[in-house]
Design a protein around this motif. Structure first.
Motif, PDB file in Angstrom:
ATOM      1  N   LEU A 524       0.955  -1.168   0.040  1.00  0.00           N
ATOM      2  CA  LEU A 524      -0.040  -0.010  -0.194  1.00  0.00           C
ATOM      3  C   LEU A 524       0.871   1.257   0.073  1.00  0.00           C
ATOM      4  CD1 LEU A 524      -3.088  -0.955   2.318  1.00  0.00           C
ATOM      5  CD2 LEU A 524      -2.823  -1.565   0.088  1.00  0.00           C
ATOM      6  N   LYS A 525       1.960   1.028   0.517  1.00  0.00           N
ATOM      7  CA  LYS A 525       3.041   2.208   0.437  1.00  0.00           C
ATOM      8  C   LYS A 525       3.423   2.655  -0.898  1.00  0.00           C
ATOM      9  CE  LYS A 525       4.755   1.332   5.061  1.00  0.00           C
ATOM     10  NZ  LYS A 525       5.986   0.932   6.046  1.00  0.00           N
ATOM     11  N   THR A 526       3.342   1.877  -1.887  1.00  0.00           N
ATOM     12  CA  THR A 526       3.880   2.059  -3.096  1.00  0.00           C
ATOM     13  C   THR A 526       3.044   3.180  -3.985  1.00  0.00           C
ATOM     14  OG1 THR A 526       2.499   0.334  -4.137  1.00  0.00           O
ATOM     15  CG2 THR A 526       4.832  -0.310  -3.276  1.00  0.00           C
ATOM     16  N   GLY A 527       1.802   3.445  -3.508  1.00  0.00           N
ATOM     17  CA  GLY A 527       1.037   4.353  -4.365  1.00  0.00           C
ATOM     18  C   GLY A 527       0.511   3.771  -5.409  1.00  0.00           C
ATOM     19  N   ALA A 528       0.357   2.390  -5.572  1.00  0.00           N
ATOM     20  CA  ALA A 528      -0.113   1.517  -6.698  1.00  0.00           C
ATOM     21  C   ALA A 528      -1.552   2.025  -7.176  1.00  0.00           C
ATOM     22  CB  ALA A 528      -0.068  -0.029  -6.237  1.00  0.00           C
ATOM     23  N   PHE A 529      -2.393   2.654  -6.051  1.00  0.00           N
ATOM     24  CA  PHE A 529      -3.601   2.747  -6.485  1.00  0.00           C
ATOM     25  C   PHE A 529      -3.911   4.330  -6.975  1.00  0.00           C
ATOM     26  CE2 PHE A 529      -3.849  -0.450  -3.315  1.00  0.00           C
ATOM     27  CZ  PHE A 529      -4.363  -1.494  -3.942  1.00  0.00           C
TER      28      PHE A 529
END
Length: 962
Positions: A524-529
């Motif tokens: 979730l930290k990756t900013g995938a959304f």
């Protein structure tokens, strides 16, 4: 005691009640009668959107407590034997009644006469052997009637007389045996459009037996009958468009006798699946409908299917050919040579292994091809270069590899199904020609790599199903070619890797399903959304996303999803104790539904929902949220449905100040509260449905208002209230809550109390006077002798060393002072060993047992008194138990610490507290002021006192007295 455990006081059945408490409960009862709080309970059913649902409740008769406003009444799967004349007398607006799967064998005359608005009636799967005279009287507006599987053998001449509006009738799977009985039905149904009489043991079907009674029929099903003869000598079906005559029960061939082709001139859909006829009669049958037939269904035919295909394809209007379950293993090049006009071909459920590459060459108009459930190992060459195909189904085969040319030139294909195959890797350009494809189903195909198959192609794809595969991650730009994609299913994979660019290009995506993967909070930290700017629904449940604290996140995972309306977050591992970061929902200003079930949450930060003001549905069931602050719900002014089942709730009092004025649905099943205060219901003025199932209630005066409220049929439905059980007091355990007679236990006969009080006073005065006059010196001597014996006995039976120095009794609202001030001073600085509920109580043990063990297992009990403490019933129980020990052991084991100044007149309702203050020393925190060290020293001295009574008095004299 514990924070928030504020249950009302319980009184054991048959136990003593002082007059003060009795008058208090009487006042409470009168108050509850005038408060505008309303509710109702049904014994066996529940109401939802004007629908009464009574499914599978083992009912033996129709319940009579159904509100007259319901439109739909579902009584299916019960044991009702008889429908009585009074069963539905008040349901004048009912439109749909379902009595499927009961044991109904008798219906009283006029039983349905009051159902003047009824439009649909389901009596399938009952035991109606005979339909009596006028059995359906009053159903003049009924349009749909289902009587399947009843064993009907007789039909009275007037059974259907009143149903002049009926358009649909299913009386299949019965024992009519004769078309004459069908005529008795049809003669009263001038508007009947659909008739289903399959499997009714009809030996023949002859039109002269109907005498023109079926002129309006459009759909007719006479399949699965042992028909020996089907004969039409008159135009009894001039409007028939759909006809099923397949699947004969007999072993002999049926004779087809329809000599005039105009009799079935409008027939467009015909089902002859499994029909036994000679080739000559079969040809005659097909020639009869030669001018109008568009759809022909021939499943599991007994003859050579090749011959039937050639005959049927000569019909110039034929466009749909359904050939499932015919055992075909191969398709030669000439099988469909005559089917030039067929647009839909269904070959599912055969055993196809080989299909000639020219098998569909002559089908120049073919648009829909179904090859589902066969044994194909690769995509047939026969479908390549078929530019007319619109839908192709190759699912549930044995396809193990896709080749780059498999879908060459399929430029018009809109829907492609390849699920349930074995395709581990997708070729990079296998979909290159599918420019108009809108739906692609690749689920459960053991895919491990996407191999860039969606990076360039499929510009118009809207729905992509990749769930149930073995994907371990989504690489950067994997879907960037899918600029029109709206729905993406990736659930039930093994995805554990997401990067910032995983969903790049999916700017039109509205739904993504990622549940049941291996995602963690790191993903979730990756900013995938962040790229999914138009996302409406996101499902992340059943992953491994675990947060240990509620501290602020530097980059909230959904902050860019301003259009998101539904969010499901993970259920966690069983042993996890999770918290959500307080800004976890930041950016979700349009969120309408938030579900966080089975997540092992132990806390929700009070600011959790300040980012979601439009939230309408919240589900936090199956967590460990023992104590909730009403401030948590302050931003949720639009909340209409709240699910908090199995959440370890000790009380519902947090709802009192939550101000959920629009809440209509509340489900709080299987929690640990036993009392529902009337203030809770008052705080929910819009509540329509309340589910308290699975809780154990206190059956005493604590719930005095609740029982009559449950029975009052007005606004709020309380589901399953008639099965609520008592858990306390012990003598009531296992009994029904609604059987508790609160009038006998909780009301006061004032005249009787006055009489008893006066009599007792007079008698006691007389006895005291007589005793003092004649026996005063003997009593004085006996009193001192008894004290000496008691003192000696107690010193000989000294208890073992206590486990704790002190048990701290406090209310949840005073927890900051206890944790921040009291605990550091007494435990860390002074070295005392303290017992606190949240740290030292034994999990799974009854609360009252934990309280008792804590008090008697500690040398002292420190009661932290505040106004909130006085209002708490659980705190009252703790100080009660401590005072019992005080009076029993005659030791100073109780220390009172006041956190705020409370005038004496305010404590007048709290009789035990006021009594203690008259004979017990106490400490006042407000009076300590700047001299807090003196306060802590006095408290230390009070804790230091031992068993010696003189020593106790010495130290207690140093405390402030009122």
């Amino acid at each position: 005691m514990g924070p928030g455990l504020e249950k009302d006081k319980t009184t054991p059945k048959g136990g003593s009640k002082c007059s003060t408490l009795s008058i208090f409960f009487l006042s409470l009862n009168i108050f509850c009668l005038i408060v505008p709080v309303r509710g109702f309970a049904l014994r066996y059913c529940r109401i939802s959107d004007n629908t009464a649902i009574c499914i599978n409740n083992k009912l033996r008769q129709v319940p009579l407590d159904i509100p007259s406003t319901v439109n739909i009444f579902d009584l299916s799967v019960n044991k009702i034997v008889k429908i009585q004349a009074s069963d539905f007398k008040n349901l004048t607006v009912l439109k749909q009644l379902d009595l499927n799967r009961n044991n109904i064998s008798q219906i009283d005359t006029g039983a349905f006469s009051t159902l003047i608005s009824l439009k649909k009636l389901n009596l399938n799967n009952n035991k109606l052997r005979r339909l009596g005279e006028n059995v359906f009287d009053g159903l003049s507006r009924l349009v749909e009637l289902r009587l399947k599987r009843n064993g009907i053998e007789e039909v009275a001449a007037t059974s259907f007389k009143s149903m002049t509006s009926l358009t649909f009738l299913d009386i299949s799977n019965n024992k009519l045996h004769s078309i004459t009985k069908v005529h008795l039905i049809l003669q009263h149904l001038p508007h009947l459009r659909e008739l289903y009489i399959y499997d009714t043991n009809l030996p023949t079907f002859q039109s002269w037996q109907l005498t023109n009674s079926s002129l309006a029929l459009r759909y007719l099903d006479v399949s699965l009958n042992p028909l020996k003869l089907f004969q039409i000598t008159a135009d009894v079906f001039p409007n028939l468009t759909w006809f099923n005559i397949g699947g004969s029960r007999g072993k002999q061939n049926m004779i087809w006798d329809v000599r005039n082709k105009t009799f079935l001139s409008r027939l467009s859909s015909l089902d002859i699946s499994g029909l036994r006829m000679t080739p000559g009669d079969m040809k005659t049958l097909l020639e009869t409908v030669n001018s109008s037939l568009t759809s022909l269904k021939m499943y599991a035919m007994k003859y050579k299917i090749h011959t039937l295909i050639k005959i049927s394809c000569t019909i110039p209007t034929m466009s749909t050919l359904k050939l499932q379950s015919n055992g075909l293993k191969s398709i030669p090049s000439d099988m469909f040579a005559s089917c030039v006009n067929v647009t839909k071909l269904d070959l599912a459920g055969n055993k196809l292994v080989n299909i000639d590459e020219n098998a569909f060459t002559f089908m120049r108009s073919l648009r829909i091809l179904n090859l589902n459930r066969n044994k194909l190992t690769s995509v047939p060459a026969a479908i390549q270069n078929r530019p007319t195909l619109d839908e192709l189904d190759l699912s549930k085969n044995n396809i193990s590899e896709l080749r780059r040319h498999d879908f060459a030139n399929q430029t018009l294909l809109r829907k492609l199904s390849l699920y349930n195959n074995i395709i581990p890797v997708l070729p990079q350009d296998v979909f290159r020609d599918l420019n108009r494809l809108q739906t692609l189903k690749l689920q459960t195909s053991q895919i491990t790599k996407l191999n860039g198959a969606f990076k360039k192609y499929l510009p118009n794809l809207k729905r992509l199903h990749l769930n149930g595969n073995k994907l371990s991650g989504i690489k950067p730009g994997e879907f960037k070619g899918l600029r029109s994609l709206e729905n993406l299913s990736l659930h039930d994979n093994e995805i554990k890797t997401l990067v910032k660019e995983s969903f790049t290009g999916l700017t039109n995506l509205t739904e993504i399903l990622l549940q049941s993967n291996l995602l963690t909070k790191e993903e979730l930290k990756t900013g995938a959304f962040n790229a999914l700017i138009n996302l409406r629904r996101l499902d992340l449940s059943s992953n491994h996303i675990i947060y240990k604290d509620n501290s602020l996140l530097p980059h909230p995972p959904f902050s860019k999803l301003s259009h998101l309306e539904e969010l499901n977050v993970p259920s966690q591992r069983r042993r996890a104790r999770a918290r959500l970061p307080q800004n976890f929902l930041e950016g979700l200003g349009n969120l309408l539904l938030f579900r966080i079930r089975t997540s092992q949450l132990v806390e929700l930060h009070t600011g959790m929902f300040k980012h979601t003001p439009r939230l309408q549905t919240l589900d936090v069931s199956s967590n460990d949220l023992r104590y909730l602050d009403s401030k948590l719900f302050a931003p949720l002014q639009n909340l209409s449905a709240l699910y908090m089942s199995r959440a370890s709730l000790q009380s519902l009092d947090f709802l009192i100040d939550a101000k959920l004025t629009k809440l209509e649905f509340l489900q709080v099943r299987k929690n640990q509260y036993s009392v529902v205060r009337h203030e809770v219901i008052k705080a929910l003025p819009a509540l329509l449905y309340l589910d308290l199932q699975g809780n154990a209630f206190t059956c005493d005066c604590s719930n005095i208002w609740f029982i009559p409220w449950l029975k009052n049929d007005t606004q709020t439905q309380v589901y399953d209230a008639y099965n609520f059980l008592c858990n306390y007091p012990p003598v009531m355990r296992g009994k029904k809550l609604l059987d508790f007679d609160f009038n006998s236990f909780c009301t006061v006969d004032v005249d009787f109390i006055c009489f008893v009080t006066t009599t007792c006073t007079i008698l006691c005065s007389m006895v005291a006077t007589f005793t003092y006059h004649f026996m005063r010196w003997q009593l004085v001597y006996a009193y001192y002798l008894f004290l000496a014996w008691l003192y000696d006995t107690k010193n000989k039976n000294m208890q073992a060393e206590n486990q704790y120095d002190a048990f701290i009794s406090y209310n949840v609202h005073d927890e900051p002072w206890v944790i921040g001030d009291l605990l550091p001073k007494l435990e860390n600085e002074q070295g005392w060993k303290l017992c606190l509920h949240h740290r030292d109580f034994e999990p799974g043990k009854p609360i009252i047992d934990n309280i008792t063990d804590a008090i008697y297992g500690s040398r002292k009990t420190i009661c932290v008194i505040s106004r909130r403490y006085l209002e708490s019933e659980w705190c009252s129980r703790e100080i009660q138990a401590a005072s019992f020990r005080l009076f029993d052991e005659q030791k100073d084991v109780l220390i009172l610490v006041f956190l705020e100044e409370i005038p004496g007149y305010l404590m007048s309702p709290y009789y035990r507290m006021r009594k203690l203050l008259k004979r017990q020393s106490y400490l006042s925190w407000p009076r300590a002021g700047e001299h807090s060290e003196l306060f802590w020293e006095k408290l230390r001295q009070a804790l230091k006192t031992g068993q010696d009574l003189d020593e106790d008095r010495f130290h207690l004299s140093m405390l402030e007295r009122p």
